[in-house]
Design an enzyme around this catalytic site. Structure first.
Site, mmCIF file in Angstrom:
data_model
loop_
_atom_site.group_PDB
_atom_site.id
_atom_site.type_symbol
_atom_site.label_atom_id
_atom_site.label_comp_id
_atom_site.label_asym_id
_atom_site.label_seq_id
_atom_site.Cartn_x
_atom_site.Cartn_y
_atom_site.Cartn_z
ATOM 1 N N LEU A 94 -0.617 -0.191 -4.239
ATOM 2 C CA LEU A 94 0.065 0.785 -5.083
ATOM 3 C C LEU A 94 1.368 0.196 -5.603
ATOM 4 C CD1 LEU A 94 -0.375 4.176 -3.145
ATOM 5 C CD2 LEU A 94 -1.575 3.398 -5.190
ATOM 6 N N ASN A 126 0.794 -1.226 0.000
ATOM 7 C CA ASN A 126 0.000 0.000 0.000
ATOM 8 C C ASN A 126 0.825 1.274 0.000
ATOM 9 O OD1 ASN A 126 -1.598 -2.080 2.176
ATOM 10 N ND2 ASN A 126 -2.647 -1.477 0.297
ATOM 11 N N ILE A 131 0.983 6.778 0.363
ATOM 12 C CA ILE A 131 0.265 5.747 1.114
ATOM 13 C C ILE A 131 -1.171 5.640 0.621
ATOM 14 C CG2 ILE A 131 -0.525 5.031 3.401
ATOM 15 C CD1 ILE A 131 1.750 6.778 4.550
ATOM 16 N N CYS A 132 -1.613 4.414 0.386
ATOM 17 C CA CYS A 132 -3.001 4.161 0.009
ATOM 18 C C CYS A 132 -3.679 3.402 1.138
ATOM 19 C CB CYS A 132 -3.081 3.346 -1.287
ATOM 20 S SG CYS A 132 -4.782 2.976 -1.815
ATOM 21 N N VAL A 133 -4.593 4.077 1.831
ATOM 22 C CA VAL A 133 -5.365 3.449 2.897
ATOM 23 C C VAL A 133 -6.734 4.112 2.909
ATOM 24 C CG1 VAL A 133 -4.429 5.057 4.620
ATOM 25 C CG2 VAL A 133 -5.403 2.876 5.351
#
Length: 211
Positions: free
Chosen positions: A130, A88, A95-97
């Site tokens: 990602l 992620n 950051i992908c959250v």
């Protein structure tokens, strides 16, 4: 990746963020240390310790939050400044959250964001990867993923032995190692170190209160 100045945020929002940062400095969550930039209070960074039992254990990861002009209506962006192999986190550190996207709520604070990022180190989400390579390894070859992430942690996120033991070796070079003079110098060094550390917290709190 420049953060928006607090001057572009509503005054009440700026005050709330300063209050949160002050609380995080005085009572930090376990494994999270906020780093205050006294020259730019909108530069929100922290060091997150890698959780035990993960390939990030014993690592220290610097992360940064970037606030948009619409904050807190819109979520901040999060970035890892320390290189990390994680599904992620992109190669650029983004950051992908979900907490920073579709699940964002204006009442979520800075502390909650940092805790969410720390949890991401424990439970990666391959479905919103990602880093496709890390996501694929996580799902199909977990041991390979673990070893790759651990290797990156060893290379980029470990505090060097010299740095971590710096205080312990203050008196080893070019100084007496025994006798009254050595004892007196050791006591002096400890006093100097203590005096150096004390103003930092005070200055941080003073900076926050000025805003």
């Amino acid at each position: 990746m420049a953060s928006v100045s607090f001057e572009n945020l509503a005054p009440q929002v700026s005050r709330q963020i300063c209050k949160e940062l002050q609380q995080l400095i005085s009572d930090p969550p376990e494994g999270i240390k906020v780093i205050l930039n006294e020259e730019d209070i909108s530069d929100i960074q922290a060091i997150i310790d890698g959780p035990a039992g993960t390939p990030y254990a014993s690592g220290h990861f610097r992360v940064k939050l970037v606030l948009g002009k619409d904050f807190p209506s819109g979520p901040p962006k999060g970035f890892f400044l320390t290189k990390i192999f994680h599904p992620n986190v992109s190669q650029q550190g983004e950051i992908c959250v979900n907490t920073l996207k579709k699940d964002w709520k204006p009442d979520l604070g800075i502390k909650h964001i940092f805790l969410t990022i720390k949890c991401l180190l424990i439970v990666p989400n391959a479905e919103s990867a990602l880093n496709e390579e890390a996501g694929k390894l996580l799902l199909e070859h977990y041991e390979d993923y673990f070893q790759r992430a651990k290797m990156m942690t060893e290379i980029h996120a470990k505090v060097s032995q010299n740095q971590s033991n710096a205080d312990a070796h203050l008196n080893e070079d070019n100084s007496p190692t025994e006798g009254p003079t050595a004892s007196k110098k050791a006591a002096t060094d400890r006093t100097v170190l203590a005096d150096k550390k004390k103003p930092v917290v005070k200055d941080k709190k003073r900076t926050l209160k000025r805003l």
